[in-house]
Design a protein around this motif. Structure first.
Motif, PDB file in Angstrom:
ATOM      1  N   SER A  37       0.827  -1.207   0.000  1.00  0.00           N
ATOM      2  CA  SER A  37       0.000   0.000   0.000  1.00  0.00           C
ATOM      3  C   SER A  37       0.864   1.261   0.000  1.00  0.00           C
ATOM      4  CB  SER A  37      -0.923  -0.015   1.222  1.00  0.00           C
ATOM      5  OG  SER A  37      -1.738   1.139   1.244  1.00  0.00           O
ATOM      6  N   ARG A  38       1.927   1.261   0.831  1.00  0.00           N
ATOM      7  CA  ARG A  38       2.817   2.431   0.859  1.00  0.00           C
ATOM      8  C   ARG A  38       3.580   2.564  -0.455  1.00  0.00           C
ATOM      9  NH1 ARG A  38       5.468   2.405   6.988  1.00  0.00           N
ATOM     10  NH2 ARG A  38       3.503   2.214   8.127  1.00  0.00           N
ATOM     11  N   GLY A  39       3.961   1.439  -1.037  1.00  0.00           N
ATOM     12  CA  GLY A  39       4.682   1.488  -2.300  1.00  0.00           C
ATOM     13  C   GLY A  39       3.839   2.043  -3.432  1.00  0.00           C
ATOM     14  N   LEU A  40       2.577   1.647  -3.490  1.00  0.00           N
ATOM     15  CA  LEU A  40       1.685   2.178  -4.526  1.00  0.00           C
ATOM     16  C   LEU A  40       1.533   3.687  -4.393  1.00  0.00           C
ATOM     17  CD1 LEU A  40      -1.097  -0.586  -4.469  1.00  0.00           C
ATOM     18  CD2 LEU A  40       0.644  -0.239  -6.237  1.00  0.00           C
ATOM     19  N   ASP A  41       1.423   4.175  -3.157  1.00  0.00           N
ATOM     20  CA  ASP A  41       1.322   5.621  -2.931  1.00  0.00           C
ATOM     21  C   ASP A  41       2.626   6.330  -3.307  1.00  0.00           C
ATOM     22  OD1 ASP A  41      -1.256   5.297  -2.010  1.00  0.00           O
ATOM     23  OD2 ASP A  41      -0.665   5.149   0.095  1.00  0.00           O
ATOM     24  N   THR A  42       3.771   5.715  -2.959  1.00  0.00           N
ATOM     25  CA  THR A  42       5.064   6.328  -3.275  1.00  0.00           C
ATOM     26  C   THR A  42       5.292   6.404  -4.773  1.00  0.00           C
ATOM     27  OG1 THR A  42       5.998   5.481  -1.206  1.00  0.00           O
ATOM     28  CG2 THR A  42       7.559   6.151  -2.915  1.00  0.00           C
ATOM     29  N   LEU A  43       4.966   5.334  -5.484  1.00  0.00           N
ATOM     30  CA  LEU A  43       5.181   5.302  -6.930  1.00  0.00           C
ATOM     31  C   LEU A  43       4.150   6.126  -7.674  1.00  0.00           C
ATOM     32  CD1 LEU A  43       7.055   4.020  -9.042  1.00  0.00           C
ATOM     33  CD2 LEU A  43       5.475   2.095  -9.178  1.00  0.00           C
ATOM     34  N   GLY A  44       2.979   6.288  -7.080  1.00  0.00           N
ATOM     35  CA  GLY A  44       1.931   7.076  -7.728  1.00  0.00           C
ATOM     36  C   GLY A  44       0.979   6.242  -8.558  1.00  0.00           C
ATOM     37  N   VAL A  45       0.871   4.941  -8.247  1.00  0.00           N
ATOM     38  CA  VAL A  45      -0.053   4.076  -8.972  1.00  0.00           C
ATOM     39  C   VAL A  45      -1.459   4.294  -8.435  1.00  0.00           C
ATOM     40  CG1 VAL A  45      -0.661   1.700  -9.520  1.00  0.00           C
ATOM     41  CG2 VAL A  45       1.741   2.383  -9.393  1.00  0.00           C
ATOM     42  N   VAL A  46      -2.407   4.506  -9.328  1.00  0.00           N
ATOM     43  CA  VAL A  46      -3.798   4.713  -8.921  1.00  0.00           C
ATOM     44  C   VAL A  46      -4.386   3.371  -8.498  1.00  0.00           C
ATOM     45  CG1 VAL A  46      -6.082   5.480  -9.646  1.00  0.00           C
ATOM     46  CG2 VAL A  46      -4.035   6.643 -10.510  1.00  0.00           C
ATOM     47  N   HIS A  47      -4.913   3.322  -7.268  1.00  0.00           N
ATOM     48  CA  HIS A  47      -5.454   2.068  -6.769  1.00  0.00           C
ATOM     49  C   HIS A  47      -6.563   2.358  -5.778  1.00  0.00           C
ATOM     50  CE1 HIS A  47      -2.633   3.280  -3.618  1.00  0.00           C
ATOM     51  NE2 HIS A  47      -3.278   2.485  -2.789  1.00  0.00           N
ATOM     52  N   SER A  48      -7.410   1.366  -5.567  1.00  0.00           N
ATOM     53  CA  SER A  48      -8.477   1.457  -4.574  1.00  0.00           C
ATOM     54  C   SER A  48      -7.893   1.244  -3.190  1.00  0.00           C
ATOM     55  CB  SER A  48      -9.558   0.413  -4.863  1.00  0.00           C
ATOM     56  OG  SER A  48     -10.464   0.335  -3.788  1.00  0.00           O
ATOM     57  N   GLU A  49      -8.426   1.915  -2.205  1.00  0.00           N
ATOM     58  CA  GLU A  49      -7.937   1.784  -0.836  1.00  0.00           C
ATOM     59  C   GLU A  49      -8.062   0.348  -0.339  1.00  0.00           C
ATOM     60  OE1 GLU A  49      -6.439   3.818   1.209  1.00  0.00           O
ATOM     61  OE2 GLU A  49      -6.438   5.542  -0.129  1.00  0.00           O
ATOM     62  N   SER A  50      -9.068  -0.386  -0.816  1.00  0.00           N
ATOM     63  CA  SER A  50      -9.300  -1.739  -0.317  1.00  0.00           C
ATOM     64  C   SER A  50      -8.613  -2.807  -1.147  1.00  0.00           C
ATOM     65  CB  SER A  50     -10.809  -2.028  -0.299  1.00  0.00           C
ATOM     66  OG  SER A  50     -11.341  -1.921  -1.611  1.00  0.00           O
ATOM     67  N   THR A  51      -7.953  -2.419  -2.227  1.00  0.00           N
ATOM     68  CA  THR A  51      -7.326  -3.411  -3.112  1.00  0.00           C
ATOM     69  C   THR A  51      -6.299  -4.286  -2.396  1.00  0.00           C
ATOM     70  OG1 THR A  51      -7.677  -2.053  -5.072  1.00  0.00           O
ATOM     71  CG2 THR A  51      -5.960  -3.725  -5.202  1.00  0.00           C
ATOM     72  N   PRO A  52      -5.350  -3.723  -1.624  1.00  0.00           N
ATOM     73  CA  PRO A  52      -4.368  -4.585  -0.958  1.00  0.00           C
ATOM     74  C   PRO A  52      -4.997  -5.584  -0.001  1.00  0.00           C
ATOM     75  CG  PRO A  52      -3.640  -2.296  -0.964  1.00  0.00           C
ATOM     76  CD  PRO A  52      -5.065  -2.303  -1.412  1.00  0.00           C
ATOM     77  N   VAL A  53      -6.019  -5.168   0.742  1.00  0.00           N
ATOM     78  CA  VAL A  53      -6.653  -6.058   1.709  1.00  0.00           C
ATOM     79  C   VAL A  53      -7.394  -7.177   0.996  1.00  0.00           C
ATOM     80  CG1 VAL A  53      -8.311  -6.206   3.597  1.00  0.00           C
ATOM     81  CG2 VAL A  53      -6.841  -4.201   3.382  1.00  0.00           C
ATOM     82  N   LYS A  54      -8.082  -6.869  -0.097  1.00  0.00           N
ATOM     83  CA  LYS A  54      -8.769  -7.911  -0.858  1.00  0.00           C
ATOM     84  C   LYS A  54      -7.779  -8.918  -1.410  1.00  0.00           C
ATOM     85  CE  LYS A  54     -12.871  -5.289  -2.259  1.00  0.00           C
ATOM     86  NZ  LYS A  54     -13.637  -4.755  -3.408  1.00  0.00           N
ATOM     87  N   THR A  55      -6.615  -8.430  -1.838  1.00  0.00           N
ATOM     88  CA  THR A  55      -5.575  -9.325  -2.336  1.00  0.00           C
ATOM     89  C   THR A  55      -5.114 -10.269  -1.236  1.00  0.00           C
ATOM     90  OG1 THR A  55      -4.827  -7.639  -3.881  1.00  0.00           O
ATOM     91  CG2 THR A  55      -3.295  -9.423  -3.409  1.00  0.00           C
ATOM     92  N   ALA A  56      -4.981  -9.748  -0.030  1.00  0.00           N
ATOM     93  CA  ALA A  56      -4.465 -10.550   1.074  1.00  0.00           C
ATOM     94  C   ALA A  56      -5.456 -11.602   1.529  1.00  0.00           C
ATOM     95  CB  ALA A  56      -4.089  -9.653   2.243  1.00  0.00           C
TER      96      ALA A  56
END
Length: 425
Positions: free
Chosen positions: A374-393
């Motif tokens: 989640s922090r990496g997506l924000d750092t890189l600037g990738v557009v993603h849903s807030e719940s995407t990482p949790v759903k993946t897990a």
């Protein structure tokens, strides 16, 4: 990008003696150049100008030092230029807060390599049996010698070999590294990266890696090698220093060290190759390894894992494979809930994350890797849903991969499909 593949040389006894002789002459040239460099005041010019003034004296030195005539000119020049490289490297360490001194003379055992630059060498890949070739070196103790080389893999596409570095390992084996320049692969644009093509890595001690897709890769078991190392070191301590038997035993100790280092390096390269070719972006914790090693708890295990070495290898494979490799702030990744963000402290022995605020439950390391993602997506600037990482897990169960399987059969072992989850998070 600059690429330096490494191959094993298979010299004859006469060729080995010639390389040892050349290495020692180059070492003496370095020591003499360092002595002359220390006599030059700092205000006499820039670092480069002062070092180059010593290098320009090499033709004159050959008049009173005939042995230099049996060594290729660029090899001697590179030895002198190494003074500048070493001083610059000391400056970088000093800037990072390390206590550094000045350059010292090199003893025979400390100076292990010499380099041909631009010319004076030729690689013949067609001679010899399959997987073998010849490395032709000019003026190796005054003669041109053809040294057998084991070509265990093909060189990447390149226009020419920039440098050839020959190095003698503590075990007595000789290796050669070819410095070549290859085309840098195209890295995908940030706006074209999909969150499913990214992964977060949590680096641990019990397991080497736990990623956000549910893979748990175990640590290498080096207990047998460590026990043998202890036996060989005890035997070395009983020998008379610098005696013939002491030298034979020293090489045995060096061989055990080399075998352990090769296992760890091979393991890390295979993991880095898998992640940088399987994903468009890889996120990893920016660990302060120096501070962690200074703490009294479990320091040897932390040092043996080699986190910083793995991150460096991961970045190298990222450049080679066209993959984004980003380091993120590690503080709070273990305590923070990947679902709601509430921080909950838990002791090290507790391996499950259970959030008292939202009830989210997950393996401790898996939860941390999702936070890294989640922090990496924000750092890189990738557009993603807030719940995407949790759903993946929570979509799948964790897949455990033994480190021995990675070493024996390579990174394809990591591509096993995860089993369906028995419960949803």
């Amino acid at each position: 990008m600059i690429y330096s593949p490494r191959f094993r040389l298979l010299p004859t006894t006469e060729q080995r003696e010639a390389m040892d002789w050349t290495r020692d002459i180059v070492r003496q040239t370095y020591n003499h150049a360092l002595c002359e460099f220390n006599k030059i005041p700092n205000d006499a010019g820039t670092l480069r100008q002062r070092v180059w003034s010593i290098r320009d004296r090499l033709p004159t030195m050959k008049n009173w030092w005939p042995d230099l005539k049996q060594v290729y000119s660029t090899v001697l020049q590179k030895a002198v230029e190494r003074i500048r490289d070493n001083i610059e490297n000391l400056g970088k360490l000093k800037a990072k807060g390390y206590n550094v001194g000045s350059l010292n003379w090199k003893k025979p055992r400390e100076y292990r390599s010499f380099t041909y630059r631009q010319s004076g060498f030729e690689l013949d890949k067609k001679s010899g049996p399959n997987g073998r070739g010849l490395l032709v070196l000019t003026k190796l103790r005054g003669k041109t010698r053809e040294i057998p080389i084991r070509l265990h893999r093909d060189l990447p596409d390149h226009e020419q070999i920039k440098e050839v570095t020959l190095k003698k390992e503590p075990t007595g084996a000789w290796y050669v590294s070819f410095c070549i320049k290859t085309d840098e692969p195209e890295t995908p644009a940030v706006e074209d990266i999909h969150p499913d093509d990214t992964v977060g890595l949590d680096l641990g001690v019990l397991n080497f890696i736990h990623d956000s897709d549910g893979r748990s890769i175990g640590r290498l078991d080096l207990s047998a090698d460590r026990e043998r190392l202890e036996r060989e070191q005890r035997s070395l301590s009983r020998k008379e220093c610098e005696s013939h038997n002491w030298e034979k035993q020293r090489r045995r100790v060096a061989e055990v060290h080399a075998r352990m280092s090769n296992k760890k390096r091979d393991f890390k390269h295979k993991l880095a190759h898998f992640y940088t070719t399987e994903y468009d972006a890889v996120f990893v914790e920016d660990l302060s390894v120096k501070e962690m090693l200074e703490s009294p708890e479990n320091a040897r295990n932390k040092a043996e894992v080699g986190w910083r070495d793995f991150i460096t290898i991961l970045e190298h494979h990222g450049e080679k494979s066209g993959c984004h490799v980003k380091e993120v702030e590690p503080r709070g990744t273990t305590t923070e809930c990947a679902s709601c963000g509430v921080s909950t402290w838990k002791p090290l022995w507790k391996r499950e994350h259970s959030c008292p605020a939202c009830g989210f439950e997950l393996d401790r390391d898996w939860n941390a890797s999702v936070n890294v993602l989640s922090r990496g997506l924000d750092t890189l600037g990738v557009v993603h849903s807030e719940s995407t990482p949790v759903k993946t897990a929570t979509a799948v169960d964790s897949v455990s991969v033994s480190a021995s399987r990675v070493v024996e059969t390579g990174s394809p072992t990591l591509k096993e499909p995860p089993k369906a989850a028995s419960r949803a998070g």
